[in-house]
Design a protein around this motif. Structure first.
Motif, mmCIF file in Angstrom:
data_model
loop_
_atom_site.group_PDB
_atom_site.id
_atom_site.type_symbol
_atom_site.label_atom_id
_atom_site.label_comp_id
_atom_site.label_asym_id
_atom_site.label_seq_id
_atom_site.Cartn_x
_atom_site.Cartn_y
_atom_site.Cartn_z
ATOM 1 N N GLY A 213 49.098 -36.466 -17.785
ATOM 2 C CA GLY A 213 49.407 -35.286 -16.988
ATOM 3 C C GLY A 213 48.253 -34.898 -16.081
ATOM 4 N N SER A 214 48.046 -33.612 -15.899
ATOM 5 C CA SER A 214 46.928 -33.122 -15.093
ATOM 6 C C SER A 214 46.496 -31.761 -15.629
ATOM 7 N N VAL A 215 45.234 -31.444 -15.437
ATOM 8 C CA VAL A 215 44.713 -30.145 -15.860
ATOM 9 C C VAL A 215 43.855 -29.570 -14.756
ATOM 10 N N ALA A 216 43.773 -28.256 -14.730
ATOM 11 C CA ALA A 216 42.914 -27.542 -13.783
ATOM 12 C C ALA A 216 41.780 -26.908 -14.567
ATOM 13 N N VAL A 217 40.554 -27.288 -14.238
ATOM 14 C CA VAL A 217 39.369 -26.802 -14.951
ATOM 15 C C VAL A 217 38.615 -25.830 -14.049
ATOM 16 N N SER A 218 38.370 -24.634 -14.560
ATOM 17 C CA SER A 218 37.623 -23.643 -13.784
ATOM 18 C C SER A 218 36.476 -23.102 -14.619
ATOM 19 N N SER A 219 35.384 -22.783 -13.958
ATOM 20 C CA SER A 219 34.194 -22.256 -14.613
ATOM 21 C C SER A 219 34.121 -20.753 -14.414
ATOM 22 N N ASN A 220 33.468 -20.071 -15.350
ATOM 23 C CA ASN A 220 33.269 -18.629 -15.175
ATOM 24 C C ASN A 220 32.461 -18.323 -13.920
ATOM 25 N N GLY A 221 31.588 -19.259 -13.533
ATOM 26 C CA GLY A 221 30.779 -19.055 -12.348
ATOM 27 C C GLY A 221 31.351 -19.701 -11.094
ATOM 28 N N GLN A 222 32.494 -20.395 -11.236
ATOM 29 C CA GLN A 222 33.113 -21.083 -10.107
ATOM 30 C C GLN A 222 34.628 -21.028 -10.287
ATOM 31 N N PRO A 223 35.259 -19.934 -9.876
ATOM 32 C CA PRO A 223 36.682 -19.719 -10.129
ATOM 33 C C PRO A 223 37.603 -20.788 -9.545
ATOM 34 N N GLN A 224 37.202 -21.424 -8.433
ATOM 35 C CA GLN A 224 38.056 -22.438 -7.819
ATOM 36 C C GLN A 224 38.217 -23.619 -8.775
ATOM 37 N N ALA A 225 39.475 -23.965 -9.071
ATOM 38 C CA ALA A 225 39.768 -24.975 -10.091
ATOM 39 C C ALA A 225 39.522 -26.393 -9.581
ATOM 40 N N ILE A 227 40.866 -30.208 -10.266
ATOM 41 C CA ILE A 227 41.977 -30.936 -10.879
ATOM 42 C C ILE A 227 41.489 -32.318 -11.303
ATOM 43 N N ILE A 228 41.757 -32.710 -12.559
ATOM 44 C CA ILE A 228 41.400 -34.063 -12.984
ATOM 45 C C ILE A 228 42.656 -34.836 -13.353
ATOM 46 N N LYS A 229 42.542 -36.166 -13.288
ATOM 47 C CA LYS A 229 43.664 -37.066 -13.512
ATOM 48 C C LYS A 229 43.485 -37.825 -14.826
ATOM 49 N N PRO A 230 44.540 -38.454 -15.323
ATOM 50 C CA PRO A 230 44.422 -39.218 -16.573
ATOM 51 C C PRO A 230 43.305 -40.260 -16.499
ATOM 52 N N GLY A 231 42.539 -40.362 -17.572
ATOM 53 C CA GLY A 231 41.425 -41.290 -17.604
ATOM 54 C C GLY A 231 40.149 -40.719 -17.038
ATOM 55 N N GLN A 232 40.158 -39.450 -16.682
ATOM 56 C CA GLN A 232 38.965 -38.801 -16.146
ATOM 57 C C GLN A 232 38.412 -37.785 -17.139
#
Length: 330
Positions: A213-225, A227-232
């Motif tokens: 699938g895919s996930v959106a990762v965001s940091s408390n200090g960097q709100p802009q997400a 996106i990573i792909k399978p195998g990453q």
């Protein structure tokens, strides 16, 4: 029409149970004890949450007492051996005995060697023991493979799906839904709709590895997400999200089957993973040693061999004070 009070969620009930339990550990008044008793009797879910909190207490306080009893002689001998001066015998004996008493008090009050995270466990809904990997089924049908010595808090309703990872690591197999599934950490969040991924906490950061699938990762200090792909895989902290890198999923998720593989990882992070699979504590006082980078792979079933392999690779000194205390130094 009079408004009705909202029904508390499971998470709110568990939080209230934890609050009452902590009150009763601190010399409560007769009125506080009575109020807690009324709260427990007011709904079956209250008593169920209370019993769960008591179970966490028993899982930590009792082993801590047993550990103190078992290791008392060994710790006293160790502290006496550290006294290399030539003072009079009775002075040396008082120092050794006093040191042993201080150490044992520490063990008895917090179960520090056996379970240093017992206070954190009170705020968790799911906790795994040292050396234990377990599957947890969530209310929405999603499943979590919880790594050893890990903990999370969960709040899933029709309106939201949230899991706060408090300690350790976990693999999430999330059921697809229009309601986002969010894994929260102190460093940032991982947001998905339905997928399979790992999240692992480090000292001041976290790492996400995506299997499907895919996930959106965001940091408390960097709100802009990001996106990573399978195998990453991507690391993130309060300062931001790093650039995703491609990884071998079999290696990255080898812990599911009890094997840990690492590439140029901090020695402190590797030792922490070893510590999840053994009783007691591993202490590394040297910050310089903690930052050394290591590469390798070992089975988590034999942590003594894992430590020996790390020692051969890095060249540090390892002092096994007791069966429950190992000190690593330069």
């Amino acid at each position: 029409m009079m408004p009705t009070n909202p029904v508390p969620s499971d998470a709110e009930i568990r939080a209230e149970a934890r609050r009452w339990f902590l009150i009763l550990q601190d010399n409560p008044s007769r009125f506080q004890r009575a109020a807690c008793h009324r709260w427990r009797l007011s709904h079956p879910a209250h008593e169920e949450a209370w019993i769960a909190i008591e179970a966490v207490w028993q899982d930590t306080a009792v082993p801590g007492q047993q550990l103190a009893d078992k290791e008392a002689d060994t710790l006293a001998q160790y502290l006496a051996a550290m006294d290399n001066n030539r003072h009079r015998h009775n002075r040396r004996r008082r120092m050794a005995t006093g040191g042993a008493v201080c150490m044992l008090l520490l063990l008895l009050t917090a179960g520090w060697l056996q379970n240093p995270s017992w206070i954190e466990n009170f705020s968790a809904d799911q906790v795994s023991a040292r050396g234990e990997r377990r599957v947890v089924a969530l209310a929405d049908g999603s499943k979590v493979l919880l790594d050893a010595d890990s903990a999370f808090r969960v709040d899933i309703t029709a309106e939201h799906r949230r899991v706060h990872l408090l300690r350790g690591g976990a693999f999430f197999d999330v059921v697809s839904s229009a309601t986002p599934f969010i894994v929260e950490t102190e460093a940032g969040n991982v947001r998905v709709l339905g997928t399979q991924f790992d999240v692992r906490l480090l000292d001041n950061s976290a790492v996400v590895t995506l299997a499907r699938g895919s996930v959106a990762v965001s940091s408390n200090g960097q709100p802009q997400a990001t996106i990573i792909k399978p195998g990453q895989q991507v690391a993130f902290s309060e300062q931001g999200v790093e650039t995703p890198t491609k990884v071998d999923l079999q290696d990255a998720m080898g812990w599911h089957a009890g094997r840990f593989t690492f590439y140029r990882a901090r020695l402190a992070d590797v030792v922490r993973e070893v510590g999840r699979y053994r009783q007691g504590r591993i202490i590394m006082p040297s910050a310089t040693l903690a930052e050394q980078r290591v590469t390798g792979s070992f089975s988590l079933a034999d942590t003594d061999k894992a430590l020996d392999a790390l020692q051969a690779s890095v060249g540090f000194r390892m002092h096994k004070m007791t069966n429950y205390l190992v000190i690593i130094s330069e």
